[in-house]
Design a protein around this motif. Sequence first.
Motif, PDB file in Angstrom:
ATOM      1  N   ASP A   1      -3.124  -2.779  -3.665  1.00  0.00           N
ATOM      2  CA  ASP A   1      -2.742  -1.776  -2.450  1.00  0.00           C
ATOM      3  C   ASP A   1      -1.978  -0.582  -3.237  1.00  0.00           C
ATOM      4  O   ASP A   1      -2.586   0.595  -3.089  1.00  0.00           O
ATOM      5  N   ASP A   2      -1.442  -0.886  -4.446  1.00  0.00           N
ATOM      6  CA  ASP A   2      -0.950   0.157  -5.114  1.00  0.00           C
ATOM      7  C   ASP A   2      -2.075   0.883  -5.602  1.00  0.00           C
ATOM      8  O   ASP A   2      -1.850   2.346  -5.802  1.00  0.00           O
ATOM      9  N   ALA A   3      -3.152   0.325  -6.361  1.00  0.00           N
ATOM     10  CA  ALA A   3      -4.049   1.082  -6.962  1.00  0.00           C
ATOM     11  C   ALA A   3      -4.767   1.865  -5.993  1.00  0.00           C
ATOM     12  O   ALA A   3      -5.294   3.033  -6.004  1.00  0.00           O
ATOM     13  N   LEU A   4      -5.090   1.472  -4.714  1.00  0.00           N
ATOM     14  CA  LEU A   4      -5.889   1.843  -3.624  1.00  0.00           C
ATOM     15  C   LEU A   4      -5.196   3.124  -3.305  1.00  0.00           C
ATOM     16  O   LEU A   4      -5.865   4.201  -2.935  1.00  0.00           O
ATOM     17  N   ALA A   5      -3.777   3.216  -3.164  1.00  0.00           N
ATOM     18  CA  ALA A   5      -3.072   4.244  -2.646  1.00  0.00           C
ATOM     19  C   ALA A   5      -3.290   5.367  -3.678  1.00  0.00           C
ATOM     20  O   ALA A   5      -3.236   6.519  -3.158  1.00  0.00           O
ATOM     21  N   ILE A   6      -3.132   4.870  -4.902  1.00  0.00           N
ATOM     22  CA  ILE A   6      -3.364   5.963  -5.915  1.00  0.00           C
ATOM     23  C   ILE A   6      -4.719   6.777  -5.881  1.00  0.00           C
ATOM     24  O   ILE A   6      -4.902   8.019  -6.064  1.00  0.00           O
ATOM     25  N   MET A   7      -5.723   5.909  -5.749  1.00  0.00           N
ATOM     26  CA  MET A   7      -7.086   6.550  -5.460  1.00  0.00           C
ATOM     27  C   MET A   7      -7.249   7.341  -4.167  1.00  0.00           C
ATOM     28  O   MET A   7      -7.676   8.460  -4.552  1.00  0.00           O
ATOM     29  N   SER A   8      -6.515   6.944  -3.210  1.00  0.00           N
ATOM     30  CA  SER A   8      -6.575   7.732  -2.046  1.00  0.00           C
ATOM     31  C   SER A   8      -5.787   9.017  -2.308  1.00  0.00           C
ATOM     32  O   SER A   8      -6.055   9.876  -1.443  1.00  0.00           O
ATOM     33  N   GLY A   9      -4.815   9.309  -3.055  1.00  0.00           N
ATOM     34  CA  GLY A   9      -4.079  10.564  -3.115  1.00  0.00           C
ATOM     35  C   GLY A   9      -4.328  11.121  -4.277  1.00  0.00           C
ATOM     36  O   GLY A   9      -3.573  12.074  -4.525  1.00  0.00           O
ATOM     37  N   ALA A  10      -5.562  10.710  -5.079  1.00  0.00           N
ATOM     38  CA  ALA A  10      -5.434  11.453  -6.298  1.00  0.00           C
ATOM     39  C   ALA A  10      -5.814  12.883  -6.108  1.00  0.00           C
ATOM     40  O   ALA A  10      -6.793  13.342  -5.590  1.00  0.00           O
ATOM     41  N   LYS A  11      -5.103  13.836  -6.971  1.00  0.00           N
ATOM     42  CA  LYS A  11      -5.502  15.208  -6.948  1.00  0.00           C
ATOM     43  C   LYS A  11      -6.537  15.492  -7.915  1.00  0.00           C
ATOM     44  O   LYS A  11      -7.410  16.400  -7.702  1.00  0.00           O
ATOM     45  N   LYS A  12      -6.577  14.727  -9.108  1.00  0.00           N
ATOM     46  CA  LYS A  12      -7.649  14.950  -9.992  1.00  0.00           C
ATOM     47  C   LYS A  12      -8.382  13.500 -10.187  1.00  0.00           C
ATOM     48  O   LYS A  12      -7.946  12.663 -10.837  1.00  0.00           O
ATOM     49  N   TRP A  13      -9.692  13.595  -9.761  1.00  0.00           N
ATOM     50  CA  TRP A  13     -10.096  12.197  -9.199  1.00  0.00           C
ATOM     51  C   TRP A  13     -10.443  11.695 -10.795  1.00  0.00           C
ATOM     52  O   TRP A  13     -10.479  10.642 -11.115  1.00  0.00           O
ATOM     53  N   GLU A  14     -11.232  12.745 -11.992  1.00  0.00           N
ATOM     54  CA  GLU A  14     -11.558  12.286 -13.196  1.00  0.00           C
ATOM     55  C   GLU A  14     -10.353  11.638 -14.060  1.00  0.00           C
ATOM     56  O   GLU A  14     -10.638  11.269 -14.906  1.00  0.00           O
TER      57      GLU A  14
END
Length: 243
Positions: A131-144
Motif C-alpha cells: 500500500d505504501d509503494a502504491l501510494a508513492i506511485m500514485s502521488g509521484a511528481k517525477k515518475w521517472e
Amino acid sequence: MSGPNFSSLSRKNLLPGRVADGIRAEIEAGNLQPGDKLPTEHSLADSFAVSRSVIREAIAHLRNEGLVESRQGVGAFVTLPAERETLRIAADGLTDIERFRDLYQLRLVLEISAAGLAARNRTDAQLAALDDALAIMSGAKKWEEEGIAADLKFHEILAKATGNEYFPAVLGFIAQRIGQAIVTAREREGMKAVVSATISEHTAIRDAIASGNAEEARKVMKTHLVSAAQRVSLKMEFLEDGL
C-alpha cells in the motif's frame, strides 16, 4: 588511490539502474574496495543529482548482484569478491530485442507464479508495504524517479511475500534490468508513460493479494506484464495461451 568519482557521469535521466552502473564501475576500478562503506544516501543523491529513493533502489540493485551488503543502521558496504554473485546482465545488452524478449519472458513466468504465492503467504506488514509503494506511485511528481522506484519497490515486496527466499533475489535482479531497458525503449521510441494504467494494474494486483485469491493474483499480474510489454511495442507472440 584517488577514491570514487561519481561526478563524471551524465546527470540526465539518471535512474536506479544507471546509478548502480556508476557505483559498480567505481567498485570494479578499485576506487571502492571490499569492506569500504558507500557514501551516505544524501551524499550519493547530491553526486548523481537524483532523489534518495533512486539511490535506495540503486543500492538494492547492487545487493541483488552481491556487490554490496546493507547493515541495518550502519549503511552499505562493498563485499568480498568471493561473496559476489556471478549472474550479471548489462542494461545496454538488452537493446537487442531478442535478448530483451527472452529476459521479459523469464520475468513473466516467474512473477505470475510469485503473485499467486504472495496471495497465499503475504503478511499484514507486507500488504501495508505494498500500500505504501502504491501510494508513492500514485502521488509521484517525477515518475521517472519516484514513480519507477516505487514500482520496483512494489514488485520487490511482492517477491518477498511469496515466502520463498529465492524469488526476491532472482526477480529483483531481472526487474532492475527490465526496468532500465523499458526506460531506454521509451526514450528511443518517444513513448509516453501510461501512468494511470500502470497504477490501475498495480492496484488490481494489490487487491487480489489482499483477498488471498491466488488465481486472480496470477491473472491480474499476467495482464499487467503483458500490458507493460505492449506499451513498449514488445511483440508477445512468444507467450503461450495457457500461461
